[in-house]
Design a protein around this motif. Structure first.
Motif, PDB file in Angstrom:
ATOM      1  N   GLN A 122       0.857  -1.174  -0.026  1.00  0.00           N
ATOM      2  CA  GLN A 122      -0.144   0.106   0.069  1.00  0.00           C
ATOM      3  C   GLN A 122       0.856   1.282  -0.131  1.00  0.00           C
ATOM      4  OE1 GLN A 122      -2.363   0.570   3.436  1.00  0.00           O
ATOM      5  NE2 GLN A 122      -3.847   1.773   2.319  1.00  0.00           N
ATOM      6  N   MET A 123       1.813   1.284   0.697  1.00  0.00           N
ATOM      7  CA  MET A 123       2.788   2.415   0.766  1.00  0.00           C
ATOM      8  C   MET A 123       3.410   2.622  -0.490  1.00  0.00           C
ATOM      9  SD  MET A 123       4.357   2.041   4.655  1.00  0.00           S
ATOM     10  CE  MET A 123       4.970   3.667   4.944  1.00  0.00           C
ATOM     11  N   SER A 124       3.571   1.438  -1.300  1.00  0.00           N
ATOM     12  CA  SER A 124       4.421   1.527  -2.619  1.00  0.00           C
ATOM     13  C   SER A 124       3.373   2.241  -3.583  1.00  0.00           C
ATOM     14  CB  SER A 124       4.906   0.547  -3.174  1.00  0.00           C
ATOM     15  OG  SER A 124       3.907  -0.389  -3.605  1.00  0.00           O
ATOM     16  N   GLU A 125       2.132   2.688  -3.327  1.00  0.00           N
ATOM     17  CA  GLU A 125       1.068   3.111  -4.158  1.00  0.00           C
ATOM     18  C   GLU A 125       1.460   4.482  -4.040  1.00  0.00           C
ATOM     19  OE1 GLU A 125      -1.328   1.449  -6.267  1.00  0.00           O
ATOM     20  OE2 GLU A 125      -0.331  -0.104  -5.861  1.00  0.00           O
ATOM     21  N   ASN A 126       1.884   5.236  -3.158  1.00  0.00           N
ATOM     22  CA  ASN A 126       2.386   6.532  -3.028  1.00  0.00           C
ATOM     23  C   ASN A 126       3.515   7.035  -3.739  1.00  0.00           C
ATOM     24  OD1 ASN A 126       0.028   6.816  -1.526  1.00  0.00           O
ATOM     25  ND2 ASN A 126       1.018   6.130   0.335  1.00  0.00           N
ATOM     26  N   GLY A 127       4.382   6.189  -4.235  1.00  0.00           N
ATOM     27  CA  GLY A 127       5.481   6.466  -5.050  1.00  0.00           C
ATOM     28  C   GLY A 127       6.587   5.574  -4.796  1.00  0.00           C
ATOM     29  N   ASN A 128       7.740   6.068  -5.601  1.00  0.00           N
ATOM     30  CA  ASN A 128       8.814   5.123  -5.301  1.00  0.00           C
ATOM     31  C   ASN A 128      10.201   6.224  -5.374  1.00  0.00           C
ATOM     32  OD1 ASN A 128      11.015   3.190  -5.214  1.00  0.00           O
ATOM     33  ND2 ASN A 128      10.733   2.504  -7.529  1.00  0.00           N
ATOM     34  N   PRO A 129      10.757   6.234  -4.045  1.00  0.00           N
ATOM     35  CA  PRO A 129      10.719   5.248  -2.713  1.00  0.00           C
ATOM     36  C   PRO A 129       9.722   5.823  -2.081  1.00  0.00           C
ATOM     37  CG  PRO A 129      12.455   7.058  -2.414  1.00  0.00           C
ATOM     38  CD  PRO A 129      11.808   7.297  -3.995  1.00  0.00           C
ATOM     39  N   PHE A 130       9.241   5.059  -1.059  1.00  0.00           N
ATOM     40  CA  PHE A 130       8.388   5.546  -0.037  1.00  0.00           C
ATOM     41  C   PHE A 130       9.141   5.563   1.231  1.00  0.00           C
ATOM     42  CE2 PHE A 130       7.564   0.942   0.039  1.00  0.00           C
ATOM     43  CZ  PHE A 130       7.476   0.420   1.492  1.00  0.00           C
ATOM     44  N   ARG A 131       8.539   6.464   2.094  1.00  0.00           N
ATOM     45  CA  ARG A 131       9.286   6.754   3.488  1.00  0.00           C
ATOM     46  C   ARG A 131       8.684   6.151   4.562  1.00  0.00           C
ATOM     47  NH1 ARG A 131      10.876  12.705   4.032  1.00  0.00           N
ATOM     48  NH2 ARG A 131      10.093  12.197   6.061  1.00  0.00           N
ATOM     49  N   ILE A 132       9.621   5.797   5.550  1.00  0.00           N
ATOM     50  CA  ILE A 132       9.164   5.323   6.960  1.00  0.00           C
ATOM     51  C   ILE A 132       9.866   6.236   7.937  1.00  0.00           C
ATOM     52  CG2 ILE A 132       9.306   3.497   8.677  1.00  0.00           C
ATOM     53  CD1 ILE A 132       9.676   1.519   6.521  1.00  0.00           C
ATOM     54  N   TRP A 133       9.233   6.986   8.651  1.00  0.00           N
ATOM     55  CA  TRP A 133       9.874   7.985   9.606  1.00  0.00           C
ATOM     56  C   TRP A 133       9.336   8.134  10.898  1.00  0.00           C
ATOM     57  CZ3 TRP A 133       6.763   9.386   6.007  1.00  0.00           C
ATOM     58  CH2 TRP A 133       5.620  10.401   6.323  1.00  0.00           C
ATOM     59  N   ASN A 134       9.772   8.700  11.915  1.00  0.00           N
ATOM     60  CA  ASN A 134       9.411   9.112  13.081  1.00  0.00           C
ATOM     61  C   ASN A 134      10.486  10.416  13.511  1.00  0.00           C
ATOM     62  OD1 ASN A 134      11.533   8.062  14.534  1.00  0.00           O
ATOM     63  ND2 ASN A 134      10.362   6.140  15.395  1.00  0.00           N
ATOM     64  N   GLU A 135      10.462  10.982  14.753  1.00  0.00           N
ATOM     65  CA  GLU A 135      11.210  11.814  15.104  1.00  0.00           C
ATOM     66  C   GLU A 135      12.769  11.347  15.203  1.00  0.00           C
ATOM     67  OE1 GLU A 135       9.475   9.938  18.888  1.00  0.00           O
ATOM     68  OE2 GLU A 135       8.598  10.962  17.206  1.00  0.00           O
ATOM     69  N   ASP A 136      13.023   9.990  15.264  1.00  0.00           N
ATOM     70  CA  ASP A 136      14.563  10.007  15.356  1.00  0.00           C
ATOM     71  C   ASP A 136      14.825   9.035  14.221  1.00  0.00           C
ATOM     72  OD1 ASP A 136      14.500  10.645  18.092  1.00  0.00           O
ATOM     73  OD2 ASP A 136      13.770   8.816  18.989  1.00  0.00           O
ATOM     74  N   TRP A 137      13.968   8.532  13.273  1.00  0.00           N
ATOM     75  CA  TRP A 137      14.531   7.821  12.129  1.00  0.00           C
ATOM     76  C   TRP A 137      14.015   8.320  11.155  1.00  0.00           C
ATOM     77  CZ3 TRP A 137      17.616   3.397  12.381  1.00  0.00           C
ATOM     78  CH2 TRP A 137      18.185   2.996  13.710  1.00  0.00           C
ATOM     79  N   THR A 138      14.631   8.189   9.785  1.00  0.00           N
ATOM     80  CA  THR A 138      14.156   8.251   8.755  1.00  0.00           C
ATOM     81  C   THR A 138      14.756   7.610   7.584  1.00  0.00           C
ATOM     82  OG1 THR A 138      14.106  10.883   8.819  1.00  0.00           O
ATOM     83  CG2 THR A 138      13.927  10.345   6.478  1.00  0.00           C
ATOM     84  N   ILE A 139      13.747   6.692   7.215  1.00  0.00           N
ATOM     85  CA  ILE A 139      14.392   5.577   6.214  1.00  0.00           C
ATOM     86  C   ILE A 139      13.550   5.594   4.913  1.00  0.00           C
ATOM     87  CG2 ILE A 139      14.207   3.146   5.872  1.00  0.00           C
ATOM     88  CD1 ILE A 139      14.125   2.996   9.025  1.00  0.00           C
ATOM     89  N   LYS A 140      14.198   5.458   3.526  1.00  0.00           N
ATOM     90  CA  LYS A 140      13.591   5.611   2.283  1.00  0.00           C
ATOM     91  C   LYS A 140      13.700   4.048   1.703  1.00  0.00           C
ATOM     92  CE  LYS A 140      14.012  10.215   0.467  1.00  0.00           C
ATOM     93  NZ  LYS A 140      14.585  10.891  -0.441  1.00  0.00           N
ATOM     94  N   VAL A 141      12.642   3.585   1.334  1.00  0.00           N
ATOM     95  CA  VAL A 141      12.368   2.234   0.821  1.00  0.00           C
ATOM     96  C   VAL A 141      12.280   2.423  -0.720  1.00  0.00           C
ATOM     97  CG1 VAL A 141      11.012   0.137   0.942  1.00  0.00           C
ATOM     98  CG2 VAL A 141      11.637   1.514   3.202  1.00  0.00           C
ATOM     99  N   HIS A 142      13.246   1.868  -1.367  1.00  0.00           N
ATOM    100  CA  HIS A 142      12.984   1.793  -2.841  1.00  0.00           C
ATOM    101  C   HIS A 142      12.818   0.501  -3.219  1.00  0.00           C
ATOM    102  CE1 HIS A 142      15.583   5.635  -3.628  1.00  0.00           C
ATOM    103  NE2 HIS A 142      16.058   5.398  -2.291  1.00  0.00           N
ATOM    104  N   TRP A 143      11.650   0.495  -4.239  1.00  0.00           N
ATOM    105  CA  TRP A 143      11.294  -0.725  -4.721  1.00  0.00           C
ATOM    106  C   TRP A 143      11.411  -0.951  -6.209  1.00  0.00           C
ATOM    107  CZ3 TRP A 143       6.863  -0.330  -7.741  1.00  0.00           C
ATOM    108  CH2 TRP A 143       6.489   0.918  -7.712  1.00  0.00           C
ATOM    109  N   LYS A 144      11.177  -2.171  -6.852  1.00  0.00           N
ATOM    110  CA  LYS A 144      11.268  -2.445  -8.297  1.00  0.00           C
ATOM    111  C   LYS A 144      10.178  -3.450  -8.614  1.00  0.00           C
ATOM    112  CE  LYS A 144      14.861  -5.918  -7.268  1.00  0.00           C
ATOM    113  NZ  LYS A 144      16.083  -6.155  -7.508  1.00  0.00           N
ATOM    114  N   THR A 145      10.029  -3.595  -9.898  1.00  0.00           N
ATOM    115  CA  THR A 145       9.154  -4.842 -10.259  1.00  0.00           C
ATOM    116  C   THR A 145      10.112  -5.657 -10.968  1.00  0.00           C
ATOM    117  OG1 THR A 145       8.687  -3.213 -12.431  1.00  0.00           O
ATOM    118  CG2 THR A 145       6.989  -3.220 -10.658  1.00  0.00           C
ATOM    119  N   GLN A 146       9.438  -6.932 -11.353  1.00  0.00           N
ATOM    120  CA  GLN A 146      10.413  -7.876 -12.024  1.00  0.00           C
ATOM    121  C   GLN A 146       9.406  -8.350 -13.103  1.00  0.00           C
ATOM    122  OE1 GLN A 146      12.134 -10.458  -9.383  1.00  0.00           O
ATOM    123  NE2 GLN A 146      13.844  -9.210  -8.942  1.00  0.00           N
TER     124      GLN A 146
END
Length: 146
Positions: A122-146
């Motif tokens: 569901q988060m990948s529906e919002n774009g590539n990459p999608f982000r996971i974050w809170n006040e202490d962490w910022t993480i970008k998740v890149h995805w691909k299709t095969q």
């Protein structure tokens, strides 16, 4: 009602039912490509030399061992080394993911530095990459299709 009205009514009913038909085509398969930890609060982990960071991820129910994976380990990570990039992370995006960043420790039990349960597809529906974050962490998740 005359013939024209009956025909029009039937045509409208057919169009309505066809528009309500569910899309039976399978959804696109998506996979993790890379995970980038851009920012992380590292001060509380391995004070002398920085944490040895690895990723752990699991799909399915909490007690499931299906689709479990891990990453390579970055040793002695200091804040000035951020961002760090975990490449070639083999995982298919589904509707559930238990995602963890772990401090691997030789002398004590491994400790969870960051944990979240998400719906990565569901988060990948919002774009590539999608982000996971809170006040202490910022993480970008890149995805691909095969």
């Amino acid at each position: 009602m005359n013939f024209f009205q009956n025909t029009l009514l039937v045509a409208v009913a057919i169009l309505f039912f066809l528009s309500c038909k569910k899309d039976d085509s399978p959804r696109q398969k998506r996979y993790l490509d890379k995970i980038v930890i851009e920012d992380a609060k590292l001060e509380a982990w391995d004070l002398l030399n920085g944490p040895d960071m690895t990723l752990f991820y699991r799909d399915g129910l909490v007690d499931s061992i299906s689709n479990v994976g891990g990453s390579d380990t970055f040793e002695n990570v200091a804040p000035i080394q951020l961002p760090i990039i975990f490449d070639d992370v083999p995982f298919e995006l589904t509707d559930y993911m238990d995602f963890r960043v772990i401090d691997v420790d030789e002398f004590a039990p491994d400790q969870i530095m960051y944990q979240i349960q998400i719906n990565p597809y569901q988060m990948s529906e919002n774009g590539n990459p999608f982000r996971i974050w809170n006040e202490d962490w910022t993480i970008k998740v890149h995805w691909k299709t095969q």
